[in-house]
Design a protein around this motif. Structure first.
Motif, PDB file in Angstrom:
ATOM      1  N   CYS A  68       0.811  -3.472   7.862  1.00 57.31           N
ATOM      2  CA  CYS A  68      -0.284  -2.746   7.222  1.00 57.31           C
ATOM      3  C   CYS A  68      -0.850  -1.691   8.171  1.00 57.31           C
ATOM      4  O   CYS A  68      -1.108  -0.561   7.766  1.00 57.31           O
ATOM      5  N   VAL A  69      -1.030  -2.068   9.422  1.00 55.17           N
ATOM      6  CA  VAL A  69      -1.557  -1.123  10.417  1.00 55.17           C
ATOM      7  C   VAL A  69      -0.638   0.092  10.517  1.00 55.17           C
ATOM      8  O   VAL A  69      -1.108   1.241  10.544  1.00 55.17           O
ATOM      9  N   ASP A  70       0.665  -0.141  10.540  1.00 58.42           N
ATOM     10  CA  ASP A  70       1.626   0.969  10.599  1.00 58.42           C
ATOM     11  C   ASP A  70       1.511   1.860   9.368  1.00 58.42           C
ATOM     12  O   ASP A  70       1.538   3.091   9.484  1.00 58.42           O
ATOM     13  N   ARG A  71       1.380   1.251   8.183  1.00 56.32           N
ATOM     14  CA  ARG A  71       1.239   2.044   6.953  1.00 56.32           C
ATOM     15  C   ARG A  71      -0.041   2.870   6.982  1.00 56.32           C
ATOM     16  O   ARG A  71      -0.046   4.041   6.586  1.00 56.32           O
ATOM     17  N   ILE A  72      -1.119   2.270   7.437  1.00 54.02           N
ATOM     18  CA  ILE A  72      -2.407   2.966   7.483  1.00 54.02           C
ATOM     19  C   ILE A  72      -2.345   4.139   8.456  1.00 54.02           C
ATOM     20  O   ILE A  72      -2.850   5.227   8.165  1.00 54.02           O
ATOM     21  N   GLU A  73      -1.725   3.907   9.608  1.00 55.96           N
ATOM     22  CA  GLU A  73      -1.599   4.996  10.580  1.00 55.96           C
ATOM     23  C   GLU A  73      -0.756   6.133  10.024  1.00 55.96           C
ATOM     24  O   GLU A  73      -1.051   7.300  10.261  1.00 55.96           O
ATOM     25  N   ALA A  74       0.284   5.803   9.262  1.00 55.12           N
ATOM     26  CA  ALA A  74       1.145   6.827   8.672  1.00 55.12           C
ATOM     27  C   ALA A  74       0.407   7.611   7.589  1.00 55.12           C
ATOM     28  O   ALA A  74       0.589   8.823   7.464  1.00 55.12           O
ATOM     29  N   LYS A  75      -0.442   6.905   6.818  1.00 48.64           N
ATOM     30  CA  LYS A  75      -1.182   7.570   5.741  1.00 48.64           C
ATOM     31  C   LYS A  75      -2.407   8.308   6.264  1.00 48.64           C
ATOM     32  O   LYS A  75      -2.892   9.238   5.631  1.00 48.64           O
ATOM     33  N   GLY A  76      -2.930   7.853   7.372  1.00 48.13           N
ATOM     34  CA  GLY A  76      -4.114   8.494   7.925  1.00 48.13           C
ATOM     35  C   GLY A  76      -5.424   7.919   7.425  1.00 48.13           C
ATOM     36  O   GLY A  76      -6.480   8.490   7.643  1.00 48.13           O
ATOM     37  N   GLY A  77      -5.384   6.811   6.754  1.00 53.81           N
ATOM     38  CA  GLY A  77      -6.623   6.193   6.291  1.00 53.81           C
ATOM     39  C   GLY A  77      -6.343   4.922   5.525  1.00 53.81           C
ATOM     40  O   GLY A  77      -5.236   4.691   5.061  1.00 53.81           O
ATOM     41  N   GLY A  78      -7.340   4.082   5.445  1.00 53.34           N
ATOM     42  CA  GLY A  78      -7.195   2.840   4.711  1.00 53.34           C
ATOM     43  C   GLY A  78      -7.799   1.685   5.467  1.00 53.34           C
ATOM     44  O   GLY A  78      -8.538   1.872   6.428  1.00 53.34           O
ATOM     45  N   ASP A  79      -7.430   0.483   5.047  1.00 55.65           N
ATOM     46  CA  ASP A  79      -8.043  -0.710   5.596  1.00 55.65           C
ATOM     47  C   ASP A  79      -7.052  -1.866   5.569  1.00 55.65           C
ATOM     48  O   ASP A  79      -6.409  -2.103   4.546  1.00 55.65           O
ATOM     49  N   CYS A  80      -6.951  -2.585   6.663  1.00 58.32           N
ATOM     50  CA  CYS A  80      -6.075  -3.756   6.752  1.00 58.32           C
ATOM     51  C   CYS A  80      -6.874  -5.044   6.911  1.00 58.32           C
ATOM     52  O   CYS A  80      -6.340  -6.070   7.325  1.00 58.32           O
ATOM     53  N   GLU A  81      -8.143  -4.985   6.578  1.00 59.72           N
ATOM     54  CA  GLU A  81      -9.016  -6.136   6.771  1.00 59.72           C
ATOM     55  C   GLU A  81      -8.492  -7.415   6.096  1.00 59.72           C
ATOM     56  O   GLU A  81      -8.519  -8.479   6.720  1.00 59.72           O
ATOM     57  N   PRO A  82      -8.016  -7.361   4.855  1.00 62.53           N
ATOM     58  CA  PRO A  82      -7.517  -8.601   4.234  1.00 62.53           C
ATOM     59  C   PRO A  82      -6.361  -9.228   5.013  1.00 62.53           C
ATOM     60  O   PRO A  82      -6.290 -10.445   5.146  1.00 62.53           O
ATOM     61  N   TYR A  83      -5.467  -8.404   5.541  1.00 60.51           N
ATOM     62  CA  TYR A  83      -4.345  -8.921   6.314  1.00 60.51           C
ATOM     63  C   TYR A  83      -4.827  -9.543   7.625  1.00 60.51           C
ATOM     64  O   TYR A  83      -4.305 -10.563   8.068  1.00 60.51           O
TER      65      TYR A  83
END
Length: 67
Positions: free
Chosen positions: A31-46
């Motif tokens: 999830c962290v990798d996906r968020i970094e690629a997208k430039g925004g978001g949240d991985c809190e649930p994971y």
């Protein structure tokens, strides 16, 4: 009586449980990798799923220490 501060055993027990929670940790890192690629978001649930796994593993050992 000792003047030393008590040490919480939970961090060490969580560390010992990490091998049992690799799937949850991998999902979090993915999830962290996906968020970094997208430039925004949240991985809190994971992240909380990973912590839940660690705590579930460590809890029986913590309860033994508290008895």
């Amino acid at each position: 009586m000792s003047d030393e501060e008590p040490v919480c055993p939970l961090p060490a027990m969580r560390k010992a449980c990490e091998p049992k929670c690799t799937d949850a940790y991998k999902a979090y890192l993915s999830c962290v990798d996906r968020i970094e690629a997208k430039g925004g978001g949240d991985c809190e649930p994971y992240y909380f799923d990973w912590l839940k796994c660690l705590d579930k593993c460590a809890m029986p050992h913590i309860m033994q220490k508290l008895k």
